[in-house]
Design a protein around this motif. Structure first.
Motif, PDB file in Angstrom:
ATOM      1  N   VAL A  85       0.806  -1.226   0.000  1.00  0.00           N
ATOM      2  CA  VAL A  85       0.000   0.000   0.000  1.00  0.00           C
ATOM      3  C   VAL A  85       0.839   1.277   0.000  1.00  0.00           C
ATOM      4  N   LYS A  86       2.115   1.161   0.296  1.00  0.00           N
ATOM      5  CA  LYS A  86       3.013   2.312   0.280  1.00  0.00           C
ATOM      6  C   LYS A  86       3.873   2.284  -0.981  1.00  0.00           C
ATOM      7  N   SER A  87       4.274   3.438  -1.460  1.00  0.00           N
ATOM      8  CA  SER A  87       5.044   3.523  -2.686  1.00  0.00           C
ATOM      9  C   SER A  87       6.532   3.683  -2.422  1.00  0.00           C
ATOM     10  N   GLY A  88       7.323   3.007  -3.246  1.00  0.00           N
ATOM     11  CA  GLY A  88       8.769   3.141  -3.156  1.00  0.00           C
ATOM     12  C   GLY A  88       9.258   4.528  -3.560  1.00  0.00           C
ATOM     13  N   LYS A  89       8.384   5.326  -4.152  1.00  0.00           N
ATOM     14  CA  LYS A  89       8.746   6.713  -4.474  1.00  0.00           C
ATOM     15  C   LYS A  89       8.908   7.529  -3.192  1.00  0.00           C
ATOM     16  N   ASP A  90       8.176   7.131  -2.167  1.00  0.00           N
ATOM     17  CA  ASP A  90       8.131   7.912  -0.928  1.00  0.00           C
ATOM     18  C   ASP A  90       8.885   7.275   0.228  1.00  0.00           C
ATOM     19  N   PHE A  91       9.138   5.972   0.151  1.00  0.00           N
ATOM     20  CA  PHE A  91       9.744   5.274   1.279  1.00  0.00           C
ATOM     21  C   PHE A  91      10.833   4.301   0.836  1.00  0.00           C
ATOM     22  N   ASP A  92      11.825   4.123   1.703  1.00  0.00           N
ATOM     23  CA  ASP A  92      12.780   3.031   1.562  1.00  0.00           C
ATOM     24  C   ASP A  92      12.140   1.868   2.316  1.00  0.00           C
ATOM     25  N   LYS A  93      11.535   0.954   1.599  1.00  0.00           N
ATOM     26  CA  LYS A  93      10.734  -0.081   2.238  1.00  0.00           C
ATOM     27  C   LYS A  93      11.572  -1.052   3.062  1.00  0.00           C
ATOM     28  N   PHE A  94      12.779  -1.339   2.630  1.00  0.00           N
ATOM     29  CA  PHE A  94      13.651  -2.202   3.418  1.00  0.00           C
ATOM     30  C   PHE A  94      13.892  -1.589   4.796  1.00  0.00           C
ATOM     31  N   THR A  95      14.197  -0.294   4.802  1.00  0.00           N
ATOM     32  CA  THR A  95      14.471   0.400   6.070  1.00  0.00           C
ATOM     33  C   THR A  95      13.224   0.509   6.925  1.00  0.00           C
ATOM     34  N   GLU A  96      12.122   0.935   6.322  1.00  0.00           N
ATOM     35  CA  GLU A  96      10.884   1.147   7.066  1.00  0.00           C
ATOM     36  C   GLU A  96      10.374  -0.138   7.721  1.00  0.00           C
ATOM     37  N   MET A  97      10.500  -1.256   7.040  1.00  0.00           N
ATOM     38  CA  MET A  97       9.992  -2.529   7.549  1.00  0.00           C
ATOM     39  C   MET A  97      11.077  -3.376   8.211  1.00  0.00           C
ATOM     40  N   LYS A  98      12.266  -2.789   8.361  1.00  0.00           N
ATOM     41  CA  LYS A  98      13.393  -3.489   9.009  1.00  0.00           C
ATOM     42  C   LYS A  98      13.661  -4.845   8.335  1.00  0.00           C
ATOM     43  N   LEU A  99      13.630  -4.825   7.014  1.00  0.00           N
ATOM     44  CA  LEU A  99      13.941  -6.005   6.229  1.00  0.00           C
ATOM     45  C   LEU A  99      15.370  -5.909   5.705  1.00  0.00           C
ATOM     46  N   THR A 100      15.976  -7.047   5.465  1.00  0.00           N
ATOM     47  CA  THR A 100      17.393  -7.072   5.095  1.00  0.00           C
ATOM     48  C   THR A 100      17.573  -7.444   3.633  1.00  0.00           C
ATOM     49  N   PRO A 101      18.164  -6.525   2.828  1.00  0.00           N
ATOM     50  CA  PRO A 101      18.451  -6.883   1.440  1.00  0.00           C
ATOM     51  C   PRO A 101      19.668  -7.813   1.389  1.00  0.00           C
ATOM     52  N   GLY A 102      19.493  -8.969   0.804  1.00  0.00           N
ATOM     53  CA  GLY A 102      20.590  -9.930   0.700  1.00  0.00           C
ATOM     54  C   GLY A 102      21.064 -10.051  -0.735  1.00  0.00           C
ATOM     55  N   LYS A 103      22.166 -10.731  -0.923  1.00  0.00           N
ATOM     56  CA  LYS A 103      22.764 -10.852  -2.251  1.00  0.00           C
ATOM     57  C   LYS A 103      22.179 -12.033  -3.012  1.00  0.00           C
ATOM     58  N   SER A 104      21.748 -11.763  -4.229  1.00  0.00           N
ATOM     59  CA  SER A 104      21.320 -12.835  -5.125  1.00  0.00           C
ATOM     60  C   SER A 104      22.555 -13.499  -5.720  1.00  0.00           C
ATOM     61  N   LYS A 105      22.396 -14.716  -6.192  1.00  0.00           N
ATOM     62  CA  LYS A 105      23.524 -15.443  -6.783  1.00  0.00           C
ATOM     63  C   LYS A 105      23.694 -15.133  -8.263  1.00  0.00           C
ATOM     64  N   GLU A 106      22.568 -14.960  -8.989  1.00  0.00           N
ATOM     65  CA  GLU A 106      22.636 -14.836 -10.439  1.00  0.00           C
ATOM     66  C   GLU A 106      22.205 -13.477 -10.986  1.00  0.00           C
ATOM     67  N   ILE A 107      21.594 -12.643 -10.165  1.00  0.00           N
ATOM     68  CA  ILE A 107      21.114 -11.348 -10.646  1.00  0.00           C
ATOM     69  C   ILE A 107      21.513 -10.245  -9.669  1.00  0.00           C
ATOM     70  N   SER A 108      21.246  -9.002 -10.072  1.00  0.00           N
ATOM     71  CA  SER A 108      21.622  -7.852  -9.238  1.00  0.00           C
ATOM     72  C   SER A 108      20.564  -7.506  -8.193  1.00  0.00           C
ATOM     73  N   ALA A 109      19.302  -7.819  -8.492  1.00  0.00           N
ATOM     74  CA  ALA A 109      18.227  -7.507  -7.550  1.00  0.00           C
ATOM     75  C   ALA A 109      18.438  -8.250  -6.239  1.00  0.00           C
TER      76      ALA A 109
END
Length: 202
Positions: A85-109
């Motif tokens: 319901v929230k837009s990434g234009k307005d929020f850093d969703k990883f930070t706001e939800m205390k989620l951790t971005p991890g490294k993919s093996k085959e892609i950049s995302a």
């Protein structure tokens, strides 16, 4: 049994409520919650997500050609809804939800570390449909949380408390009632026992 006739609509429920992570650099990382997702082929392994053009993640995925489907759980229900319901234009969703971005093996995302299963995908085709565009993709890698892998090497998503979406509502799954093929396995087992008994009488 009396049934009502409704206008055409997407009433195929329940569906997985997944968090799709995208972005090639940390500055572009974003998460979008998607229910319009599923499997389209086993070999090669392929899946899809469908997005509206006005969603912030649409152009990120279109330009990068990559995304990660992160399965969600009961514990991730709040974050799953919030990221939808929230837009990434307005929020850093990883930070706001205390989620951790991890490294993919085959892609950049990035993957979402808190997800029990992350499916790395490369877009193969974008199909313009109407309200949504379908991003068809090849699965290039899967990351599974070892906490849900037993001694036989089998992955048990049920232990993670998977989350599903049904017509505007979130649900956790109920008790196991069977597994693939159980409807015929019982019959085969009974026939086998019967044959062994008849063999023993001879």
């Amino acid at each position: 049994m009396t049934k009502q006739h409704w206008r055409p609509g997407t009433m195929i429920y329940p569906l997985p409520a997944v968090m799709v992570s995208c972005g090639s650099t940390p500055e572009d990382y974003n998460i979008i919650t998607v229910a319009w997702t599923g499997t389209i082929c086993s070999d090669p392994a392929m899946c899809y997500i469908s997005l509206r053009k006005n969603r912030h993640s649409y152009n990120i995925i279109k330009e990068s050609g990559e995304f990660v489907i992160n399965l969600t759980t009961k514990d991730l229900a709040y974050a799953t809804d919030w990221c939808g319901v929230k837009s990434g234009k307005d929020f850093d969703k990883f930070t706001e939800m205390k989620l951790t971005p991890g490294k993919s093996k085959e892609i950049s995302a990035p993957i979402i570390e808190e997800s029990p299963l992350s499916i790395e995908c490369k877009v193969t085709k974008i199909v313009e449909l109407g309200s949504h565009d379908m991003f068809m993709a090849e699965v290039v890698n899967v990351q599974a949380d070892e906490r849900y892998i037993d001694e036989k090497g089998e992955f048990s998503l049920a232990q993670a408390g998977p989350l599903v979406y049904s017509h505007g509502h979130y649900f956790e799954l109920g008790e196991l009632i069977g597994r693939f093929g159980y409807s015929v396995m019982k019959k085969k087992t009974k026939e086998k026992i019967k044959k062994e008994k008849e063999k023993g009488k001879k």
